[in-house]
Enzyme design. Structure first.
Site, short mmCIF file in Angstrom:
data_model
loop_
_atom_site.label_atom_id
_atom_site.label_comp_id
_atom_site.label_asym_id
_atom_site.label_seq_id
_atom_site.Cartn_x
_atom_site.Cartn_y
_atom_site.Cartn_z
N ARG A 1 0.82 -1.21 0.00
CA ARG A 1 0.00 0.00 0.00
C ARG A 1 0.85 1.26 0.00
O ARG A 1 0.51 2.26 -0.62
CB ARG A 1 -0.96 -0.03 1.19
N ILE A 2 2.02 1.21 0.67
CA ILE A 2 2.88 2.40 0.68
C ILE A 2 3.54 2.57 -0.69
O ILE A 2 3.58 3.67 -1.25
CB ILE A 2 3.92 2.31 1.81
N SER B 1 4.27 -10.61 -5.48
CA SER B 1 3.32 -11.00 -6.50
C SER B 1 2.90 -9.77 -7.30
O SER B 1 2.95 -8.65 -6.80
CB SER B 1 2.09 -11.66 -5.87
N ILE C 1 12.90 3.73 2.70
CA ILE C 1 12.00 4.18 3.78
C ILE C 1 11.39 2.95 4.46
O ILE C 1 10.42 3.08 5.20
CB ILE C 1 10.86 5.08 3.25
N ALA C 2 11.97 1.77 4.21
CA ALA C 2 11.33 0.54 4.68
C ALA C 2 11.87 0.12 6.05
O ALA C 2 11.30 0.47 7.09
CB ALA C 2 11.52 -0.55 3.65
N ARG C 3 12.97 -0.59 6.07
CA ARG C 3 13.58 -1.03 7.32
C ARG C 3 15.09 -1.16 7.13
O ARG C 3 15.53 -1.55 6.04
CB ARG C 3 13.07 -2.42 7.74
N GLU D 1 19.76 0.30 13.95
CA GLU D 1 19.49 1.65 14.44
C GLU D 1 19.01 1.62 15.89
O GLU D 1 18.43 0.62 16.30
CB GLU D 1 18.45 2.35 13.55
N HIS E 1 14.54 7.70 10.97
CA HIS E 1 13.32 6.86 11.00
C HIS E 1 12.07 7.71 11.31
O HIS E 1 11.39 7.48 12.31
CB HIS E 1 13.48 5.75 12.05
C1 GLV Z 1 7.53 2.48 11.17
O1 GLV Z 1 8.63 2.28 10.83
C2 GLV Z 1 6.46 1.56 10.95
O2 GLV Z 1 6.71 0.39 10.62
O3 GLV Z 1 5.31 1.97 11.12
#
Ligand code: GLV
Length: 328
Positions: free
Chosen positions: A157-158, A179, A238-240, A269, A287
């Site tokens: 969704r992001i 997928s 912007i993920a992890r 982090e 973050h």
């Molecule tokens: C922040 O990093 C989240 O996963 O919402």
């Protein structure tokens, strides 16, 4: 009847604490020290629920040490800090906060992408250091964003919200995902085209990471993947942390193997590979992709809704392990 006891592991908006206190006896860790695994296990003793954030590690040990625990409700969409399998085996409900942060996180992905491609923070540092003495034809030349090819790895969704924003920049979008999306979703995501991961890395001008972290995505971007990217390309995460091999990225940036990186998340982090600090072609943020006032408030309320439902016999809206009917 006495109220169930819960632990709120970190400071949170006072009105959300007040809401929780209407339903629960709340032990709120307000001193803003991250609880160690051992401390978390101890502080949860006798508690029915935990309101957690991405900084706490809810491990199998923490869960095993707390047989009264019925629900762990994380104030984040990511939940790699929680051992969901161990929770499921122990009959503990786990929830996250999806959707409420999609648009804000997508906005921030664009902020990082634009800042990286157009070297915004590097430019500001030069200015602040008093090193700007005249206009020049070649000062801080960057990459164009408009008209370029955006490659999104992780089209949830992001990722889709990021792609939708690209229409105004007249961009082509290619994506890779576990997928393929439906034709309708692809059309809404600026007619994104599904490609292999390697094709994406080779042909994108800007590579944006929006996939969840899991053992399978650990170091999904390492030296080999960076070597496939264009020398002029930028990488945005912007993920992890952990999805990118930070040491390999530093080496690639140092060698000019890619043009730049915009990073909101890091391996281990808040510890931080100091190699990033010596580089000018990075934009670094701590973050904060979901950190707008309304969105962080919505996330906190969403985690509270989940906890209230989980401990009062309702259906938590964002349950991650739906097989559980907590009979505890
Ligand atoms: C922040 O990093 C989240 O996963 O919402």
């Amino acid at each position: 009847m006495s109220k169930p006891e819960i632990l709120v592991t970190r400071p949170v908006f006072p009105d959300v604490l007040e809401r929780l206190a209407q339903h629960f006896e709340v032990d709120a860790n307000q001193n803003d020290r991250i609880l160690t695994e051992e401390e978390l296990a101890q502080r949860l003793h006798g508690k029915a629920g935990a309101f957690t954030t991405p900084t706490e590690r809810v491990t199998a040990r923490v869960i095993a040490a707390n047989p009264h625990l019925k629900a762990v409700c994380n104030m984040a969409v990511g939940y790699n800090n929680i051992d969901v399998d161990a929770a499921t085996r122990a009959g503990v409900i786990v929830t996250n906060t999806p959707d409420v942060l999609n648009e804000t996180t997508a906005d921030f992905a664009w902020a990082l992408l634009l800042a990286t491609a157009r070297r915004v923070t590097e430019a500001e540092h030069i200015l602040r250091a008093g090193k700007w003495d005249r206009w020049r034809f070649d000062t801080l030349l960057g990459a164009d964003v408009h008209g370029s090819t955006l490659g999104i790895i992780g089209m949830g969704r992001i990722g889709q919200a990021i792609a939708r924003r690209s229409t105004g920049f007249d961009m082509r979008v290619i994506y890779h995902n576990r997928s393929r999306l439906s034709q309708e979703l692809e059309a809404r995501a600026n007619h994104a085209r599904y490609v292999s991961r390697d094709e994406l890395l080779c042909s994108a001008d800007h590579v944006l990471l929006a996939l969840p972290y899991s053992p399978e995505s650990h170091h999904a971007i390492g030296a080999a993947e960076l070597a496939l990217m264009k020398r002029t390309a930028t990488l945005v995460n912007i993920a992890r942390g952990g999805i990118v091999d930070d040491a390999a990225l530093i080496a690639a940036l140092r060698a000019g193997r890619i043009a730049g990186a915009g990073l909101d998340v890091f391996e281990n982090e808040p510890a931080f590979n100091p190699g990033f600090l010596d580089l000018s072609n990075v934009v670094l943020t701590p973050h904060i992709a979901s950190a707008s006032e309304p969105t962080r408030r919505a996330m906190a309320n969403c985690a509270a809704d989940n906890l209230i439902a989980a401990l009062t016999g309702g259906n938590p809206p964002n349950i991650l392990n739906p097989r559980i009917q907590s009979g505890k």
